[in-house]
Design an enzyme around this catalytic site. Sequence first.
Site, mmCIF file in Angstrom:
data_model
loop_
_atom_site.group_PDB
_atom_site.id
_atom_site.type_symbol
_atom_site.label_atom_id
_atom_site.label_comp_id
_atom_site.label_asym_id
_atom_site.label_seq_id
_atom_site.Cartn_x
_atom_site.Cartn_y
_atom_site.Cartn_z
ATOM 1 C CG HIS A 42 -36.372 -96.328 -73.484
ATOM 2 N ND1 HIS A 42 -37.126 -95.757 -74.491
ATOM 3 C CD2 HIS A 42 -35.305 -95.507 -73.326
ATOM 4 C CE1 HIS A 42 -36.550 -94.641 -74.903
ATOM 5 N NE2 HIS A 42 -35.432 -94.470 -74.205
ATOM 6 C CG HIS A 44 -31.410 -95.638 -77.236
ATOM 7 N ND1 HIS A 44 -32.579 -95.287 -77.883
ATOM 8 C CD2 HIS A 44 -31.460 -94.999 -76.032
ATOM 9 C CE1 HIS A 44 -33.298 -94.486 -77.119
ATOM 10 N NE2 HIS A 44 -32.637 -94.296 -75.989
ATOM 11 C CB THR A 88 -32.767 -88.255 -82.507
ATOM 12 O OG1 THR A 88 -31.862 -87.937 -81.442
ATOM 13 C CG2 THR A 88 -34.195 -88.282 -81.999
ATOM 14 N NE ARG A 141 -33.428 -82.054 -74.604
ATOM 15 C CZ ARG A 141 -33.109 -83.340 -74.604
ATOM 16 N NH1 ARG A 141 -32.142 -83.778 -75.373
ATOM 17 N NH2 ARG A 141 -33.749 -84.208 -73.829
ATOM 18 C CG HIS A 192 -38.006 -90.866 -70.811
ATOM 19 N ND1 HIS A 192 -37.832 -92.223 -70.997
ATOM 20 C CD2 HIS A 192 -37.172 -90.269 -71.705
ATOM 21 C CE1 HIS A 192 -36.923 -92.430 -71.955
ATOM 22 N NE2 HIS A 192 -36.522 -91.267 -72.410
ATOM 23 C CG ASP A 260 -32.256 -93.742 -71.717
ATOM 24 O OD1 ASP A 260 -32.584 -93.859 -72.916
ATOM 25 O OD2 ASP A 260 -31.728 -92.710 -71.253
HETATM 26 C C1 0GY Z 1 -33.875 -90.943 -74.512
HETATM 27 C C2 0GY Z 1 -33.393 -89.605 -74.446
HETATM 28 C C3 0GY Z 1 -32.854 -88.718 -75.274
HETATM 29 C C4 0GY Z 1 -32.469 -88.934 -76.612
HETATM 30 C C5 0GY Z 1 -32.993 -89.813 -77.427
HETATM 31 O O1 0GY Z 1 -33.320 -90.625 -79.533
HETATM 32 C C6 0GY Z 1 -32.658 -89.862 -78.851
HETATM 33 O O2 0GY Z 1 -31.772 -89.150 -79.289
HETATM 34 O O3 0GY Z 1 -33.871 -90.698 -77.031
HETATM 35 C C7 0GY Z 1 -32.650 -87.374 -74.755
HETATM 36 O O4 0GY Z 1 -31.720 -86.701 -75.203
HETATM 37 O O5 0GY Z 1 -33.424 -86.935 -73.883
HETATM 38 O O6 0GY Z 1 -35.062 -91.166 -74.665
HETATM 39 O O7 0GY Z 1 -33.147 -91.918 -74.360
#
Ligand code: 0GY
Length: 306
Positions: A42, A44, A88, A141, A192, A260
């Site tokens: 996990h 990004h 996102t 959110r 999570h 993460d």
């Molecule tokens: C995560 C957590 C968050 C955001 C995203 O895709 C995302 O924007 O995953 C969060 O803000 O909790 O999963 O890494």
Amino acid sequence: MNEPASEPVSQGAFTTDADWLPYHPNPARPTFRLPAGTVDAHCHVFGPGAAFPYAPERRYTPCDAGKDDLFALRDFLGVARNVIVQATCHGADNSALVDALRAAGGRARGVATVRAEVTDAELAALHEAGVRGVRFTFVRRLADPEPDAYYRSIVDRVAALGWHVVVYLEAADLAERWDFLTSLPTTVVVDHMGRPDVTKPVDGPEFARFLTLLREHPRFWSKVTCPDRLTKTGPPYDDVVPFARAVVEAFPDRVLWGTDWPHPNLKSHMPDDGVLVDLVPRIAPTEDLRRRLLIDNPTRLYWSEP
Ligand code: 0GY
């Protein structure tokens, strides 16, 4: 703990949110040595925005955190491979993800976000690049949730490619979507641990609901990720360890671990990725549990071809 950034950072056309924390610039070298073949399942990539613009509908503007920095962290921590999850802030434009997957030379797989209008050709191209799952974000959110039927139409398409579904949700979303989610025909990975409230007892009714989901529905997996996001006490995340360990010990073949990185949307505390690695033996206390969590499970889910 870091203080939130006081000034927004300008990055060409994009400026970070004023309270955005950049990822840790100098993580500690972990004391715990990750076993060979470990997958960070996990993480990004963000942009960089100049090359891969952030989505107009995004709820936050992050710092740029591109593939080269991700791969450098991978090598520093002793990780072998990555699963890069569409964040996102990039909406359903998976260009940065695909670019990272192509550059990784087989050492990364992806989880994409797609809209119902996605074409078969686009899905095939994502698959060819290394995407093996689709992510649905129910957290309000971050995105505006759609009705169940919308997601179901996507699942029916991607299931044909052998993909699984990753869901990001909170306890209320799980209750609301229970029948829908448990009716899905694919593997479903919950981000999570479904975001438990770690101030509540690990053997209390709230977390029991999540454990019941995993026990009664063998298609469900859990990421035991983001202690930094769930903690109330801060590093070394003693309050989160019992939750993650309970899931790892009860469902050793359906758990995934990840950093993460670059840790979207953290406003008060940015974790040290080396400290996150050092947490692994506390949540998976035996060598056998660690092999399944770090190597066997993610390899089976992301690198075994039908
Ligand atoms: C995560 C957590 C968050 C955001 C995203 O895709 C995302 O924007 O995953 C969060 O803000 O909790 O999963 O890494």
